[in-house]
Scaffold this active site. Structure first.
Site, mmCIF file in Angstrom:
data_model
loop_
_atom_site.group_PDB
_atom_site.id
_atom_site.type_symbol
_atom_site.label_atom_id
_atom_site.label_comp_id
_atom_site.label_asym_id
_atom_site.label_seq_id
_atom_site.Cartn_x
_atom_site.Cartn_y
_atom_site.Cartn_z
ATOM 1 C CG MET A 30 -1.923 -1.203 1.154
ATOM 2 S SD MET A 30 -3.533 -0.868 1.904
ATOM 3 C CE MET A 30 -3.042 -0.437 3.575
ATOM 4 N N GLY A 31 2.145 1.085 -0.365
ATOM 5 C CA GLY A 31 3.046 2.233 -0.458
ATOM 6 C C GLY A 31 3.556 2.688 0.892
ATOM 7 C CD GLU A 35 13.930 1.048 7.293
ATOM 8 O OE1 GLU A 35 12.681 1.171 7.395
ATOM 9 O OE2 GLU A 35 14.718 1.891 7.748
ATOM 10 C CG HIS A 37 6.851 -1.998 2.233
ATOM 11 N ND1 HIS A 37 6.691 -0.932 3.081
ATOM 12 C CD2 HIS A 37 5.633 -2.591 2.156
ATOM 13 C CE1 HIS A 37 5.428 -0.861 3.486
ATOM 14 N NE2 HIS A 37 4.761 -1.867 2.948
ATOM 15 N N GLY A 147 4.857 -9.756 3.988
ATOM 16 C CA GLY A 147 5.510 -9.700 5.284
ATOM 17 C C GLY A 147 4.793 -10.562 6.312
ATOM 18 C CD GLN A 153 -1.823 -8.840 3.887
ATOM 19 O OE1 GLN A 153 -2.601 -7.899 3.962
ATOM 20 N NE2 GLN A 153 -0.534 -8.677 3.653
ATOM 21 N NE ARG A 187 -3.365 1.540 9.336
ATOM 22 C CZ ARG A 187 -3.686 0.509 8.550
ATOM 23 N NH1 ARG A 187 -2.966 -0.593 8.607
ATOM 24 N NH2 ARG A 187 -4.703 0.581 7.705
#
Lengths: 281, 281
Positions: A30-31, A35, A37, A147, A153, A187
Protein backbone atom coordinates in the site's frame (compact mmCIF):
# COMPACT_ATOMS: atom_id res chain seq x y z
CA UNK A 1 12.31 0.94 -13.57
CA UNK A 2 9.12 1.17 -15.58
CA UNK A 3 6.06 2.80 -14.02
CA UNK A 4 2.54 1.75 -15.00
CA UNK A 5 -0.76 3.25 -13.91
CA UNK A 6 -3.01 1.31 -16.31
CA UNK A 7 -3.76 -2.41 -16.27
CA UNK A 8 -3.75 -3.19 -20.04
CA UNK A 9 -0.30 -1.66 -20.64
CA UNK A 10 1.18 -3.53 -17.68
CA UNK A 11 -0.40 -6.83 -18.79
CA UNK A 12 0.97 -6.38 -22.28
CA UNK A 13 4.49 -5.74 -21.05
CA UNK A 14 4.43 -8.69 -18.65
CA UNK A 15 3.04 -11.05 -21.32
CA UNK A 16 5.93 -9.94 -23.54
CA UNK A 17 8.46 -10.66 -20.76
CA UNK A 18 6.90 -14.03 -19.87
CA UNK A 19 7.08 -15.04 -23.52
CA UNK A 20 10.83 -14.70 -23.08
CA UNK A 21 10.60 -17.16 -20.16
CA UNK A 22 11.29 -14.46 -17.57
CA UNK A 23 10.11 -15.35 -14.07
CA UNK A 24 8.04 -12.69 -12.31
CA UNK A 25 7.96 -11.80 -8.61
CA UNK A 26 5.25 -9.57 -7.16
CA UNK A 27 5.45 -7.45 -4.01
CA UNK A 28 1.97 -6.03 -3.31
CA UNK A 29 2.09 -2.96 -1.05
CA UNK A 30 0.00 0.00 0.00
CA UNK A 31 3.05 2.23 -0.46
CA UNK A 32 4.82 4.46 2.07
CA UNK A 33 7.56 1.89 1.78
CA UNK A 34 9.74 1.09 4.80
CA UNK A 35 12.56 -1.37 5.42
CA UNK A 36 10.02 -4.19 5.69
CA UNK A 37 8.83 -3.61 2.13
CA UNK A 38 12.42 -3.12 0.98
CA UNK A 39 13.33 -6.56 2.33
CA UNK A 40 10.48 -8.09 0.29
CA UNK A 41 11.54 -6.29 -2.89
CA UNK A 42 15.17 -7.33 -2.43
CA UNK A 43 14.16 -10.94 -1.87
CA UNK A 44 11.98 -10.92 -4.97
CA UNK A 45 14.74 -9.31 -7.03
CA UNK A 46 17.13 -12.03 -5.91
CA UNK A 47 14.73 -14.85 -6.87
CA UNK A 48 13.07 -13.60 -10.07
CA UNK A 49 14.05 -12.15 -13.44
CA UNK A 50 11.48 -9.40 -13.08
CA UNK A 51 10.16 -7.83 -9.87
CA UNK A 52 6.86 -5.95 -9.88
CA UNK A 53 6.03 -3.73 -6.90
CA UNK A 54 2.41 -2.63 -6.69
CA UNK A 55 1.42 0.45 -4.74
CA UNK A 56 -2.29 0.65 -4.12
CA UNK A 57 -4.07 1.87 -1.02
CA UNK A 58 -6.94 -0.55 -1.39
CA UNK A 59 -10.24 1.04 -0.36
CA UNK A 60 -12.11 -2.28 0.00
CA UNK A 61 -9.96 -3.42 2.91
CA UNK A 62 -10.66 -0.34 5.04
CA UNK A 63 -13.72 -0.16 7.28
CA UNK A 64 -16.00 2.90 7.20
CA UNK A 65 -14.33 4.50 10.25
CA UNK A 66 -10.78 3.50 9.38
CA UNK A 67 -7.89 5.49 7.93
CA UNK A 68 -8.33 5.08 4.17
CA UNK A 69 -8.33 8.83 3.52
CA UNK A 70 -5.45 9.62 5.88
CA UNK A 71 -3.28 6.57 5.11
CA UNK A 72 0.19 8.02 4.36
CA UNK A 73 1.15 8.33 0.69
CA UNK A 74 4.45 9.44 -0.88
CA UNK A 75 4.78 8.32 -4.47
CA UNK A 76 8.13 10.01 -5.14
CA UNK A 77 9.84 8.47 -2.11
CA UNK A 78 8.24 5.09 -2.90
CA UNK A 79 9.49 5.14 -6.51
CA UNK A 80 12.99 5.88 -5.28
CA UNK A 81 12.86 3.15 -2.62
CA UNK A 82 11.44 0.54 -5.00
CA UNK A 83 14.06 1.35 -7.66
CA UNK A 84 16.88 1.22 -5.12
CA UNK A 85 15.68 -2.13 -3.81
CA UNK A 86 15.76 -3.66 -7.29
CA UNK A 87 12.20 -3.35 -8.59
CA UNK A 88 11.85 -3.51 -12.39
CA UNK A 89 8.24 -2.37 -12.56
CA UNK A 90 6.17 -0.13 -10.33
CA UNK A 91 2.43 -0.59 -10.74
CA UNK A 92 0.43 2.23 -9.17
CA UNK A 93 -3.15 2.19 -10.45
CA UNK A 94 -5.68 4.86 -9.47
CA UNK A 95 -8.70 3.51 -7.54
CA UNK A 96 -11.04 3.56 -10.55
CA UNK A 97 -8.60 1.48 -12.58
CA UNK A 98 -8.94 -1.30 -10.00
CA UNK A 99 -12.59 -0.69 -9.12
CA UNK A 100 -14.44 0.77 -12.09
CA UNK A 101 -18.07 1.86 -11.67
CA UNK A 102 -20.31 -1.09 -10.91
CA UNK A 103 -17.49 -3.25 -9.57
CA UNK A 104 -18.89 -6.11 -7.48
CA UNK A 105 -16.82 -9.32 -7.29
CA UNK A 106 -15.28 -10.42 -4.00
CA UNK A 107 -13.20 -13.36 -2.83
CA UNK A 108 -13.85 -14.65 0.66
CA UNK A 109 -11.74 -17.18 2.54
CA UNK A 110 -14.03 -18.90 5.02
CA UNK A 111 -12.98 -19.92 8.51
CA UNK A 112 -9.90 -17.67 8.62
CA UNK A 113 -11.30 -14.22 7.86
CA UNK A 114 -13.50 -13.64 10.91
CA UNK A 115 -10.85 -14.44 13.56
CA UNK A 116 -8.16 -12.22 15.14
CA UNK A 117 -8.13 -8.91 13.20
CA UNK A 118 -11.29 -10.01 11.37
CA UNK A 119 -13.32 -9.63 14.57
CA UNK A 120 -12.82 -5.87 14.74
CA UNK A 121 -12.36 -5.42 10.96
CA UNK A 122 -15.26 -7.45 9.52
CA UNK A 123 -14.74 -6.90 5.75
CA UNK A 124 -11.00 -6.35 5.88
CA UNK A 125 -9.81 -9.73 4.64
CA UNK A 126 -12.47 -9.93 1.97
CA UNK A 127 -10.99 -6.70 0.59
CA UNK A 128 -7.44 -8.04 0.94
CA UNK A 129 -8.19 -11.37 -0.74
CA UNK A 130 -10.08 -9.68 -3.58
CA UNK A 131 -7.42 -7.12 -4.41
CA UNK A 132 -4.63 -9.70 -4.19
CA UNK A 133 -6.62 -12.00 -6.48
CA UNK A 134 -6.90 -9.13 -8.97
CA UNK A 135 -3.18 -8.33 -8.69
CA UNK A 136 -2.29 -11.99 -9.26
CA UNK A 137 -4.45 -12.03 -12.40
CA UNK A 138 -2.97 -8.77 -13.68
CA UNK A 139 0.69 -9.53 -12.93
CA UNK A 140 0.60 -13.36 -13.29
CA UNK A 141 3.56 -13.71 -10.91
CA UNK A 142 5.46 -16.93 -10.31
CA UNK A 143 6.09 -15.83 -6.71
CA UNK A 144 4.49 -13.25 -4.44
CA UNK A 145 6.07 -11.83 -1.30
CA UNK A 146 4.27 -10.80 1.88
CA UNK A 147 5.51 -9.70 5.28
CA UNK A 148 5.04 -12.01 8.24
CA UNK A 149 3.91 -8.94 10.20
CA UNK A 150 0.46 -9.36 8.66
CA UNK A 151 0.40 -12.99 9.76
CA UNK A 152 -3.31 -13.55 9.25
CA UNK A 153 -3.17 -11.97 5.79
CA UNK A 154 -0.34 -14.31 4.86
CA UNK A 155 -2.30 -17.39 5.97
CA UNK A 156 -5.43 -16.24 4.14
CA UNK A 157 -3.62 -15.45 0.90
CA UNK A 158 -1.80 -18.77 1.01
CA UNK A 159 -5.13 -20.55 1.41
CA UNK A 160 -6.79 -18.52 -1.33
CA UNK A 161 -3.95 -19.27 -3.76
CA UNK A 162 -4.15 -23.00 -3.01
CA UNK A 163 -7.96 -23.21 -2.98
CA UNK A 164 -8.36 -21.29 -6.25
CA UNK A 165 -5.45 -23.12 -7.97
CA UNK A 166 -3.70 -19.83 -8.65
CA UNK A 167 -0.30 -21.35 -9.33
CA UNK A 168 1.50 -18.56 -7.45
CA UNK A 169 4.05 -19.44 -4.79
CA UNK A 170 3.31 -17.37 -1.68
CA UNK A 171 6.43 -16.42 0.25
CA UNK A 172 6.31 -14.99 3.77
CA UNK A 173 9.24 -12.84 4.90
CA UNK A 174 10.45 -12.00 8.42
CA UNK A 175 9.25 -8.97 10.34
CA UNK A 176 11.71 -6.06 10.22
CA UNK A 177 11.90 -4.19 13.52
CA UNK A 178 13.10 -0.84 14.87
CA UNK A 179 15.94 -0.86 17.38
CA UNK A 180 13.57 -1.09 20.34
CA UNK A 181 11.75 -3.97 18.65
CA UNK A 182 8.70 -2.13 17.27
CA UNK A 183 7.68 -3.80 14.01
CA UNK A 184 8.14 -1.50 11.01
CA UNK A 185 4.80 -0.24 9.77
CA UNK A 186 3.61 2.63 7.58
CA UNK A 187 1.17 3.40 10.39
CA UNK A 188 3.98 4.03 12.91
CA UNK A 189 4.11 7.58 11.51
CA UNK A 190 0.75 8.20 13.19
CA UNK A 191 2.28 7.80 16.66
CA UNK A 192 3.15 10.76 18.89
CA UNK A 193 6.63 10.50 20.41
CA UNK A 194 5.14 9.38 23.70
CA UNK A 195 2.96 6.75 21.99
CA UNK A 196 5.95 5.67 19.91
CA UNK A 197 7.92 4.89 23.09
CA UNK A 198 5.06 3.02 24.73
CA UNK A 199 4.41 1.04 21.52
CA UNK A 200 7.55 -1.04 22.11
CA UNK A 201 5.40 -2.92 24.62
CA UNK A 202 3.91 -4.95 21.74
CA UNK A 203 7.14 -6.75 20.99
CA UNK A 204 8.19 -6.81 24.67
CA UNK A 205 5.08 -8.83 25.42
CA UNK A 206 5.87 -11.19 22.52
CA UNK A 207 9.45 -11.63 23.74
CA UNK A 208 8.11 -12.33 27.22
CA UNK A 209 5.86 -15.04 25.75
CA UNK A 210 8.81 -16.49 23.85
CA UNK A 211 10.92 -16.61 27.01
CA UNK A 212 8.15 -18.33 28.93
CA UNK A 213 7.82 -20.95 26.19
CA UNK A 214 11.59 -21.45 26.10
CA UNK A 215 11.45 -21.95 29.88
CA UNK A 216 8.91 -24.73 29.36
CA UNK A 217 5.58 -22.98 29.82
CA UNK A 218 2.89 -24.52 27.57
CA UNK A 219 -0.27 -23.11 29.13
CA UNK A 220 -1.77 -20.53 26.76
CA UNK A 221 -3.83 -18.89 29.49
CA UNK A 222 -0.79 -18.22 31.68
CA UNK A 223 1.22 -16.84 28.75
CA UNK A 224 -1.72 -14.70 27.66
CA UNK A 225 -2.09 -13.16 31.11
CA UNK A 226 1.62 -12.36 31.34
CA UNK A 227 1.46 -10.67 27.92
CA UNK A 228 -1.55 -8.59 28.95
CA UNK A 229 0.36 -7.54 32.08
CA UNK A 230 3.37 -6.43 30.00
CA UNK A 231 1.11 -4.51 27.61
CA UNK A 232 -0.76 -2.79 30.44
CA UNK A 233 2.51 -1.41 31.85
CA UNK A 234 2.58 0.76 28.70
CA UNK A 235 -0.99 2.04 29.29
CA UNK A 236 -2.37 1.26 25.84
CA UNK A 237 -5.68 2.89 24.89
CA UNK A 238 -7.14 -0.46 23.83
CA UNK A 239 -5.94 -4.05 23.76
CA UNK A 240 -7.93 -5.31 20.79
CA UNK A 241 -6.72 -8.89 21.23
CA UNK A 242 -3.88 -11.08 22.39
CA UNK A 243 -4.33 -14.56 20.92
CA UNK A 244 -2.38 -17.79 20.90
CA UNK A 245 -3.44 -19.90 17.93
CA UNK A 246 -2.43 -22.70 15.60
CA UNK A 247 -0.27 -20.99 12.95
CA UNK A 248 -2.09 -22.68 10.04
CA UNK A 249 -5.73 -22.86 11.14
CA UNK A 250 -5.66 -19.72 13.37
CA UNK A 251 -7.75 -21.68 15.88
CA UNK A 252 -6.99 -20.92 19.57
CA UNK A 253 -4.84 -23.45 21.42
CA UNK A 254 -4.97 -24.12 25.15
CA UNK A 255 -1.68 -26.00 25.33
CA UNK A 256 1.09 -24.85 23.01
CA UNK A 257 2.27 -27.51 20.54
CA UNK A 258 3.52 -27.52 16.96
CA UNK A 259 3.64 -24.23 15.03
CA UNK A 260 2.01 -21.63 17.22
CA UNK A 261 1.20 -18.04 16.27
CA UNK A 262 1.04 -15.49 19.07
CA UNK A 263 -0.59 -12.38 17.67
CA UNK A 264 -1.83 -9.13 19.11
CA UNK A 265 -3.46 -5.86 18.16
CA UNK A 266 -3.20 -2.83 20.43
CA UNK A 267 -4.26 0.77 20.08
CA UNK A 268 -2.23 3.77 21.19
CA UNK A 269 -4.35 6.87 20.71
CA UNK A 270 -6.17 6.30 17.42
CA UNK A 271 -3.36 4.14 16.02
CA UNK A 272 -3.98 0.41 15.86
CA UNK A 273 -0.76 -1.61 15.76
CA UNK A 274 -0.32 -5.34 15.20
CA UNK A 275 2.58 -7.67 15.84
CA UNK A 276 3.17 -11.39 16.18
CA UNK A 277 5.65 -14.17 16.62
CA UNK A 278 5.60 -17.75 15.35
CA UNK A 279 7.05 -20.37 17.70
CA UNK A 280 7.90 -23.96 16.89
CA UNK A 281 6.95 -25.67 20.14
CA UNK B 1 -8.04 -36.76 -27.02
CA UNK B 2 -6.15 -36.73 -23.74
CA UNK B 3 -8.03 -37.41 -20.52
CA UNK B 4 -6.89 -35.91 -17.22
CA UNK B 5 -8.30 -36.49 -13.75
CA UNK B 6 -5.58 -34.64 -11.79
CA UNK B 7 -4.90 -30.91 -11.77
CA UNK B 8 -1.05 -30.88 -11.75
CA UNK B 9 -0.73 -33.15 -14.80
CA UNK B 10 -3.25 -31.07 -16.75
CA UNK B 11 -1.53 -27.80 -15.79
CA UNK B 12 1.82 -29.17 -16.86
CA UNK B 13 0.51 -30.24 -20.26
CA UNK B 14 -1.25 -26.93 -20.87
CA UNK B 15 1.83 -24.90 -19.84
CA UNK B 16 3.80 -26.97 -22.34
CA UNK B 17 1.26 -26.23 -25.10
CA UNK B 18 1.04 -22.53 -24.26
CA UNK B 19 4.81 -22.29 -24.45
CA UNK B 20 4.33 -23.27 -28.09
CA UNK B 21 1.96 -20.28 -28.48
CA UNK B 22 -1.10 -22.52 -28.76
CA UNK B 23 -4.36 -20.76 -27.94
CA UNK B 24 -6.63 -22.57 -25.49
CA UNK B 25 -10.44 -22.70 -25.41
CA UNK B 26 -12.32 -24.04 -22.39
CA UNK B 27 -15.82 -25.51 -22.35
CA UNK B 28 -16.82 -26.07 -18.71
CA UNK B 29 -19.64 -28.61 -18.36
CA UNK B 30 -21.27 -30.85 -15.80
CA UNK B 31 -21.22 -33.68 -18.33
CA UNK B 32 -24.14 -35.68 -19.78
CA UNK B 33 -23.32 -33.81 -22.94
CA UNK B 34 -26.09 -32.90 -25.40
CA UNK B 35 -26.18 -30.95 -28.65
CA UNK B 36 -25.92 -27.69 -26.70
CA UNK B 37 -22.55 -28.72 -25.25
CA UNK B 38 -21.49 -30.10 -28.62
CA UNK B 39 -22.11 -26.72 -30.24
CA UNK B 40 -19.85 -25.07 -27.63
CA UNK B 41 -17.07 -27.60 -28.18
CA UNK B 42 -17.29 -27.23 -31.95
CA UNK B 43 -17.13 -23.45 -31.68
CA UNK B 44 -14.12 -23.64 -29.37
CA UNK B 45 -12.39 -26.13 -31.67
CA UNK B 46 -12.93 -23.76 -34.60
CA UNK B 47 -11.47 -20.77 -32.72
CA UNK B 48 -8.59 -22.25 -30.69
CA UNK B 49 -5.58 -24.48 -31.22
CA UNK B 50 -6.49 -26.56 -28.19
CA UNK B 51 -9.95 -27.19 -26.74
CA UNK B 52 -10.35 -28.36 -23.16
CA UNK B 53 -13.72 -29.76 -22.07
CA UNK B 54 -14.17 -30.06 -18.33
CA UNK B 55 -16.70 -32.45 -16.87
CA UNK B 56 -17.38 -31.81 -13.22
CA UNK B 57 -20.68 -32.06 -11.39
CA UNK B 58 -19.87 -29.23 -9.01
CA UNK B 59 -21.24 -29.93 -5.53
CA UNK B 60 -20.96 -26.30 -4.34
CA UNK B 61 -23.57 -25.08 -6.81
CA UNK B 62 -26.26 -27.50 -5.63
CA UNK B 63 -28.52 -26.66 -2.71
CA UNK B 64 -29.09 -29.17 0.12
CA UNK B 65 -32.37 -30.43 -1.38
CA UNK B 66 -31.28 -30.34 -5.00
CA UNK B 67 -30.22 -33.10 -7.40
CA UNK B 68 -26.43 -33.33 -6.87
CA UNK B 69 -26.55 -37.06 -6.13
CA UNK B 70 -28.97 -37.91 -8.92
CA UNK B 71 -27.61 -35.55 -11.59
CA UNK B 72 -27.12 -37.77 -14.68
CA UNK B 73 -23.57 -38.96 -15.38
CA UNK B 74 -22.22 -40.97 -18.33
CA UNK B 75 -18.46 -40.66 -18.69
CA UNK B 76 -18.12 -43.05 -21.62
CA UNK B 77 -20.76 -41.34 -23.74
CA UNK B 78 -19.34 -37.93 -22.78
CA UNK B 79 -15.80 -38.89 -23.81
CA UNK B 80 -17.12 -40.04 -27.16
CA UNK B 81 -19.19 -36.90 -27.69
CA UNK B 82 -16.35 -34.57 -26.67
CA UNK B 83 -13.88 -36.36 -28.95
CA UNK B 84 -16.30 -36.31 -31.88
CA UNK B 85 -16.95 -32.60 -31.40
CA UNK B 86 -13.24 -31.80 -31.59
CA UNK B 87 -12.07 -31.66 -27.96
CA UNK B 88 -8.32 -32.15 -27.47
CA UNK B 89 -8.41 -32.58 -23.71
CA UNK B 90 -11.05 -33.92 -21.36
CA UNK B 91 -10.61 -32.81 -17.76
CA UNK B 92 -12.72 -34.84 -15.35
CA UNK B 93 -11.50 -34.34 -11.77
CA UNK B 94 -13.00 -36.23 -8.84
CA UNK B 95 -14.67 -33.97 -6.23
CA UNK B 96 -11.75 -34.13 -3.77
CA UNK B 97 -9.33 -32.99 -6.46
CA UNK B 98 -11.31 -29.75 -6.78
CA UNK B 99 -12.34 -29.47 -3.13
CA UNK B 100 -9.74 -31.09 -0.89
CA UNK B 101 -10.39 -31.34 2.86
CA UNK B 102 -10.60 -27.92 4.46
CA UNK B 103 -11.46 -26.12 1.22
CA UNK B 104 -12.95 -22.70 1.95
CA UNK B 105 -12.49 -19.98 -0.70
CA UNK B 106 -15.47 -18.60 -2.57
CA UNK B 107 -16.03 -15.96 -5.23
CA UNK B 108 -19.19 -13.92 -5.01
CA UNK B 109 -20.53 -11.55 -7.65
CA UNK B 110 -22.65 -8.98 -5.85
CA UNK B 111 -25.86 -7.54 -7.24
CA UNK B 112 -26.37 -10.28 -9.84
CA UNK B 113 -26.32 -13.48 -7.79
CA UNK B 114 -29.44 -13.03 -5.67
CA UNK B 115 -31.85 -12.27 -8.53
CA UNK B 116 -33.80 -14.63 -10.84
CA UNK B 117 -32.54 -18.19 -10.15
CA UNK B 118 -30.57 -16.86 -7.16
CA UNK B 119 -33.80 -16.23 -5.26
CA UNK B 120 -34.70 -19.92 -5.04
CA UNK B 121 -31.07 -21.14 -5.23
CA UNK B 122 -29.30 -18.90 -2.71
CA UNK B 123 -25.72 -20.26 -2.91
CA UNK B 124 -25.91 -21.48 -6.51
CA UNK B 125 -24.02 -18.68 -8.25
CA UNK B 126 -21.39 -18.49 -5.53
CA UNK B 127 -20.65 -22.14 -6.32
CA UNK B 128 -20.69 -21.50 -10.07
CA UNK B 129 -18.40 -18.45 -9.88
CA UNK B 130 -15.97 -20.25 -7.57
CA UNK B 131 -15.64 -23.39 -9.65
CA UNK B 132 -15.31 -21.42 -12.90
CA UNK B 133 -12.63 -19.25 -11.26
CA UNK B 134 -10.77 -22.44 -10.33
CA UNK B 135 -11.16 -23.88 -13.83
CA UNK B 136 -9.88 -20.64 -15.37
CA UNK B 137 -6.81 -20.77 -13.11
CA UNK B 138 -6.19 -24.43 -13.87
CA UNK B 139 -6.73 -24.29 -17.64
CA UNK B 140 -5.63 -20.64 -18.27
CA UNK B 141 -7.84 -20.43 -21.36
CA UNK B 142 -7.79 -17.60 -23.87
CA UNK B 143 -11.52 -18.08 -24.44
CA UNK B 144 -14.27 -19.83 -22.49
CA UNK B 145 -17.61 -20.92 -23.92
CA UNK B 146 -20.94 -20.96 -22.12
CA UNK B 147 -24.47 -21.59 -23.30
CA UNK B 148 -26.92 -18.71 -23.41
CA UNK B 149 -29.47 -21.08 -21.84
CA UNK B 150 -27.91 -20.30 -18.45
CA UNK B 151 -28.27 -16.58 -19.13
CA UNK B 152 -27.70 -15.42 -15.57
CA UNK B 153 -24.62 -17.62 -15.23
CA UNK B 154 -23.22 -16.09 -18.42
CA UNK B 155 -23.73 -12.54 -17.13
CA UNK B 156 -22.20 -13.39 -13.74
CA UNK B 157 -19.15 -15.11 -15.22
CA UNK B 158 -18.60 -12.25 -17.63
CA UNK B 159 -18.69 -9.82 -14.73
CA UNK B 160 -16.40 -11.96 -12.57
CA UNK B 161 -13.86 -12.26 -15.38
CA UNK B 162 -13.85 -8.50 -15.93
CA UNK B 163 -13.89 -7.54 -12.23
CA UNK B 164 -11.09 -9.92 -11.32
CA UNK B 165 -9.01 -9.07 -14.43
CA UNK B 166 -8.96 -12.68 -15.51
CA UNK B 167 -7.96 -12.02 -19.09
CA UNK B 168 -10.31 -14.71 -20.43
CA UNK B 169 -12.72 -13.85 -23.22
CA UNK B 170 -16.19 -15.11 -22.26
CA UNK B 171 -18.23 -16.27 -25.23
CA UNK B 172 -21.95 -16.95 -25.01
CA UNK B 173 -23.44 -19.38 -27.54
CA UNK B 174 -27.05 -19.74 -28.73
CA UNK B 175 -29.54 -22.06 -27.07
CA UNK B 176 -29.96 -25.35 -28.91
CA UNK B 177 -33.56 -26.59 -28.92
CA UNK B 178 -35.53 -29.76 -29.52
CA UNK B 179 -37.96 -29.85 -32.44
CA UNK B 180 -40.83 -28.60 -30.30
CA UNK B 181 -38.64 -25.78 -28.99
CA UNK B 182 -37.68 -27.22 -25.58
CA UNK B 183 -34.17 -26.02 -24.73
CA UNK B 184 -31.67 -28.90 -24.60
CA UNK B 185 -30.73 -29.70 -21.02
CA UNK B 186 -29.19 -32.63 -19.22
CA UNK B 187 -32.13 -32.38 -16.81
CA UNK B 188 -34.68 -33.05 -19.58
CA UNK B 189 -34.00 -36.76 -18.97
CA UNK B 190 -35.80 -36.39 -15.64
CA UNK B 191 -39.11 -35.63 -17.37
CA UNK B 192 -41.87 -38.22 -17.77
CA UNK B 193 -43.27 -38.37 -21.29
CA UNK B 194 -46.31 -36.36 -20.22
CA UNK B 195 -44.11 -33.74 -18.50
CA UNK B 196 -41.85 -33.68 -21.53
CA UNK B 197 -44.79 -32.71 -23.75
CA UNK B 198 -46.03 -30.03 -21.38
CA UNK B 199 -42.50 -28.61 -20.98
CA UNK B 200 -42.63 -27.10 -24.47
CA UNK B 201 -44.76 -24.41 -22.85
CA UNK B 202 -41.55 -22.71 -21.64
CA UNK B 203 -40.42 -21.73 -25.11
CA UNK B 204 -43.99 -21.20 -26.32
CA UNK B 205 -44.37 -18.50 -23.68
CA UNK B 206 -41.05 -16.95 -24.77
CA UNK B 207 -42.12 -16.97 -28.41
CA UNK B 208 -45.41 -15.38 -27.42
CA UNK B 209 -43.47 -12.62 -25.65
CA UNK B 210 -41.28 -12.16 -28.72
CA UNK B 211 -44.33 -11.86 -30.98
CA UNK B 212 -45.89 -9.29 -28.66
CA UNK B 213 -42.70 -7.23 -28.71
CA UNK B 214 -42.47 -7.51 -32.48
CA UNK B 215 -46.09 -6.28 -32.64
CA UNK B 216 -45.05 -3.22 -30.66
CA UNK B 217 -45.89 -4.14 -27.09
CA UNK B 218 -43.41 -2.58 -24.61
CA UNK B 219 -45.25 -3.01 -21.32
CA UNK B 220 -43.44 -5.65 -19.24
CA UNK B 221 -46.48 -6.30 -17.04
CA UNK B 222 -48.71 -7.14 -19.99
CA UNK B 223 -46.10 -9.41 -21.58
CA UNK B 224 -45.47 -11.11 -18.22
CA UNK B 225 -49.18 -11.86 -17.74
CA UNK B 226 -49.51 -13.30 -21.23
CA UNK B 227 -46.50 -15.54 -20.61
CA UNK B 228 -47.96 -16.77 -17.31
CA UNK B 229 -51.20 -17.55 -19.12
CA UNK B 230 -49.36 -19.60 -21.78
CA UNK B 231 -47.42 -21.46 -19.10
CA UNK B 232 -50.53 -22.22 -17.06
CA UNK B 233 -52.16 -23.90 -20.07
CA UNK B 234 -49.51 -26.62 -19.59
CA UNK B 235 -50.38 -27.04 -15.88
CA UNK B 236 -46.84 -26.67 -14.50
CA UNK B 237 -46.25 -27.78 -10.91
CA UNK B 238 -44.58 -24.48 -10.05
CA UNK B 239 -43.81 -21.27 -11.90
CA UNK B 240 -40.66 -20.23 -10.04
CA UNK B 241 -40.39 -16.94 -11.92
CA UNK B 242 -41.03 -15.17 -15.18
CA UNK B 243 -38.93 -12.02 -15.33
CA UNK B 244 -38.27 -9.29 -17.84
CA UNK B 245 -34.95 -7.61 -17.05
CA UNK B 246 -32.10 -5.57 -18.46
CA UNK B 247 -29.82 -8.14 -20.13
CA UNK B 248 -26.66 -6.72 -18.52
CA UNK B 249 -27.75 -5.63 -15.04
CA UNK B 250 -30.56 -8.22 -14.63
CA UNK B 251 -32.66 -5.46 -13.06
CA UNK B 252 -36.40 -5.62 -13.85
CA UNK B 253 -37.68 -3.27 -16.51
CA UNK B 254 -41.20 -1.87 -16.71
CA UNK B 255 -40.97 -0.67 -20.29
CA UNK B 256 -38.89 -2.76 -22.69
CA UNK B 257 -35.95 -0.90 -24.23
CA UNK B 258 -32.41 -1.83 -25.27
CA UNK B 259 -31.18 -5.38 -24.68
CA UNK B 260 -33.85 -7.16 -22.67
CA UNK B 261 -33.65 -10.64 -21.17
CA UNK B 262 -36.88 -12.51 -20.67
CA UNK B 263 -36.15 -15.47 -18.42
CA UNK B 264 -38.21 -18.07 -16.65
CA UNK B 265 -37.94 -21.08 -14.41
CA UNK B 266 -40.75 -23.61 -14.18
CA UNK B 267 -41.12 -26.95 -12.45
CA UNK B 268 -42.80 -30.00 -13.94
CA UNK B 269 -42.95 -32.67 -11.25
CA UNK B 270 -39.63 -32.38 -9.42
CA UNK B 271 -37.80 -31.13 -12.51
CA UNK B 272 -36.93 -27.45 -12.59
CA UNK B 273 -36.40 -26.15 -16.13
CA UNK B 274 -35.10 -22.76 -17.23
CA UNK B 275 -35.24 -20.96 -20.55
CA UNK B 276 -34.84 -17.43 -21.86
CA UNK B 277 -34.69 -15.16 -24.83
CA UNK B 278 -32.75 -11.95 -25.39
CA UNK B 279 -34.50 -9.27 -27.43
CA UNK B 280 -33.00 -6.11 -28.91
CA UNK B 281 -35.86 -3.68 -28.46
Amino acid sequence: MRIYHKIPELKEYIAFQKAKWRSVGLVPTMGFLHEGHVSLIEKSASENDLTVVSIFVNPTQFGPNEDYETYPRDFEADSQAARNAGADILFAPPPDEMYPDGYGTYVYVEGLSDLLCGKSRPDHFRGVASVVCKLFNIVTPDRAYFGQKDAQQLVIIGKMARDLNMGVKIIGCPIIREEDGLAKSSRNTYLSSDERKRAAALCRSLYRAQEMVQAGQRNAGIIHDAMIQTLKEASPDLIDYVEIVNADTLQPVELLAGRVLIALAVRFGQTRLIDNIVLEV
